[in-house]
Design a protein around this motif. Structure first.
Motif, mmCIF file in Angstrom:
data_model
loop_
_atom_site.group_PDB
_atom_site.id
_atom_site.type_symbol
_atom_site.label_atom_id
_atom_site.label_comp_id
_atom_site.label_asym_id
_atom_site.label_seq_id
_atom_site.Cartn_x
_atom_site.Cartn_y
_atom_site.Cartn_z
ATOM 1 N N VAL A 23 52.498 -50.260 52.410
ATOM 2 C CA VAL A 23 53.190 -50.937 53.509
ATOM 3 C C VAL A 23 53.400 -49.897 54.601
ATOM 4 O O VAL A 23 54.044 -48.879 54.365
ATOM 5 C CB VAL A 23 54.559 -51.501 53.042
ATOM 6 C CG1 VAL A 23 55.288 -52.172 54.194
ATOM 7 C CG2 VAL A 23 54.382 -52.453 51.882
ATOM 8 N N SER A 24 52.856 -50.136 55.794
ATOM 9 C CA SER A 24 52.898 -49.124 56.848
ATOM 10 C C SER A 24 54.323 -48.728 57.239
ATOM 11 O O SER A 24 54.566 -47.607 57.651
ATOM 12 C CB SER A 24 52.125 -49.605 58.071
ATOM 13 O OG SER A 24 52.704 -50.799 58.571
ATOM 14 N N VAL A 27 57.290 -45.597 55.150
ATOM 15 C CA VAL A 27 57.686 -44.230 55.490
ATOM 16 C C VAL A 27 57.371 -43.977 56.965
ATOM 17 O O VAL A 27 56.507 -44.639 57.542
ATOM 18 C CB VAL A 27 56.965 -43.190 54.603
ATOM 19 C CG1 VAL A 27 57.355 -43.335 53.155
ATOM 20 C CG2 VAL A 27 55.465 -43.273 54.752
ATOM 21 N N PRO A 28 58.050 -43.015 57.585
ATOM 22 C CA PRO A 28 57.760 -42.704 58.993
ATOM 23 C C PRO A 28 56.320 -42.207 59.163
ATOM 24 O O PRO A 28 55.728 -41.651 58.231
ATOM 25 C CB PRO A 28 58.754 -41.584 59.319
ATOM 26 C CG PRO A 28 59.826 -41.672 58.279
ATOM 27 C CD PRO A 28 59.156 -42.216 57.054
ATOM 28 N N PRO A 29 55.748 -42.395 60.353
ATOM 29 C CA PRO A 29 54.386 -41.912 60.612
ATOM 30 C C PRO A 29 54.260 -40.414 60.306
ATOM 31 O O PRO A 29 55.168 -39.632 60.589
ATOM 32 C CB PRO A 29 54.192 -42.181 62.106
ATOM 33 C CG PRO A 29 55.149 -43.284 62.425
ATOM 34 C CD PRO A 29 56.333 -43.059 61.519
ATOM 35 N N GLY A 30 53.163 -40.052 59.684
ATOM 36 C CA GLY A 30 52.917 -38.664 59.342
ATOM 37 C C GLY A 30 53.602 -38.187 58.071
ATOM 38 O O GLY A 30 53.490 -37.030 57.701
ATOM 39 N N ARG A 31 54.318 -39.064 57.422
ATOM 40 C CA ARG A 31 55.021 -38.721 56.179
ATOM 41 C C ARG A 31 54.364 -39.432 55.007
ATOM 42 O O ARG A 31 53.558 -40.340 55.186
ATOM 43 C CB ARG A 31 56.492 -39.145 56.238
ATOM 44 C CG ARG A 31 57.259 -38.551 57.366
ATOM 45 C CD ARG A 31 57.592 -37.124 57.077
ATOM 46 N NE ARG A 31 58.424 -36.630 58.171
ATOM 47 C CZ ARG A 31 58.733 -35.385 58.314
ATOM 48 N NH1 ARG A 31 58.299 -34.499 57.458
ATOM 49 N NH2 ARG A 31 59.471 -34.987 59.307
#
Length: 142
Positions: A23-24, A27-31
């Motif tokens: 699920v995008s 987690v925060p982007p890049g994590r």
């Protein structure tokens, strides 16, 4: 994706799952997010330990598959499940056996495959995929 750890390779971890692609918004982007499961033979002892002790026990095993992970963990959350068993609807196992035999596929070029047919792991997925390919090859050879 998920990975299973061989009993003789890992002391505390039986499996780990990389979750951020499910699920995008998870987690925060890049994590990233990794879920680790304790081996059934050590879980009863670990479940009573402090969270940091559990993390300290699992990190060396996780580093076998994810080198350098010990420097990348920003936060850890512990969930304590004393028991866990799959819950199936009536007739599930019979239906599962039918899926495994290819009984729902017909005679076409499509086969059902997935880790849910054997074990929720990379090995289960490979087994299901290999057997699905064999069923298709058999049907196509006739």
């Amino acid at each position: 994706f998920g990975i299973s750890f061989a009993r003789d390779a890992a002391r505390s971890v039986v499996a780990a799952c990389v979750e951020e692609n499910k699920v995008s918004s998870l987690v925060p982007p890049g994590r990233g997010m990794l879920v680790a499961f304790a081996r059934p033979d050590v879980a009863p002892q670990l479940i009573e330990e402090e969270p940091q002790r559990i993390l300290d026990a699992m990190i060396p095993d996780l580093a076998l598959a994810f080198p350098g992970i010990e420097r990348k963990v920003l936060r850890a959350r512990l969930y304590r499940w004393r028991t866990g068993i799959p819950v199936f609807y009536p007739g599930y196992r019979q239906r599962l056996a039918e899926f495994r035999r290819g009984g729902v596929e017909g005679q076409g070029r499509v086969a059902v495959a997935g880790d849910y047919l054997y074990a929720s792991s990379a090995e289960g997925a490979v087994t299901a995929g290999t057997l699905a390919a064999e069923r298709i090859m058999h049907r196509m050879s006739r």
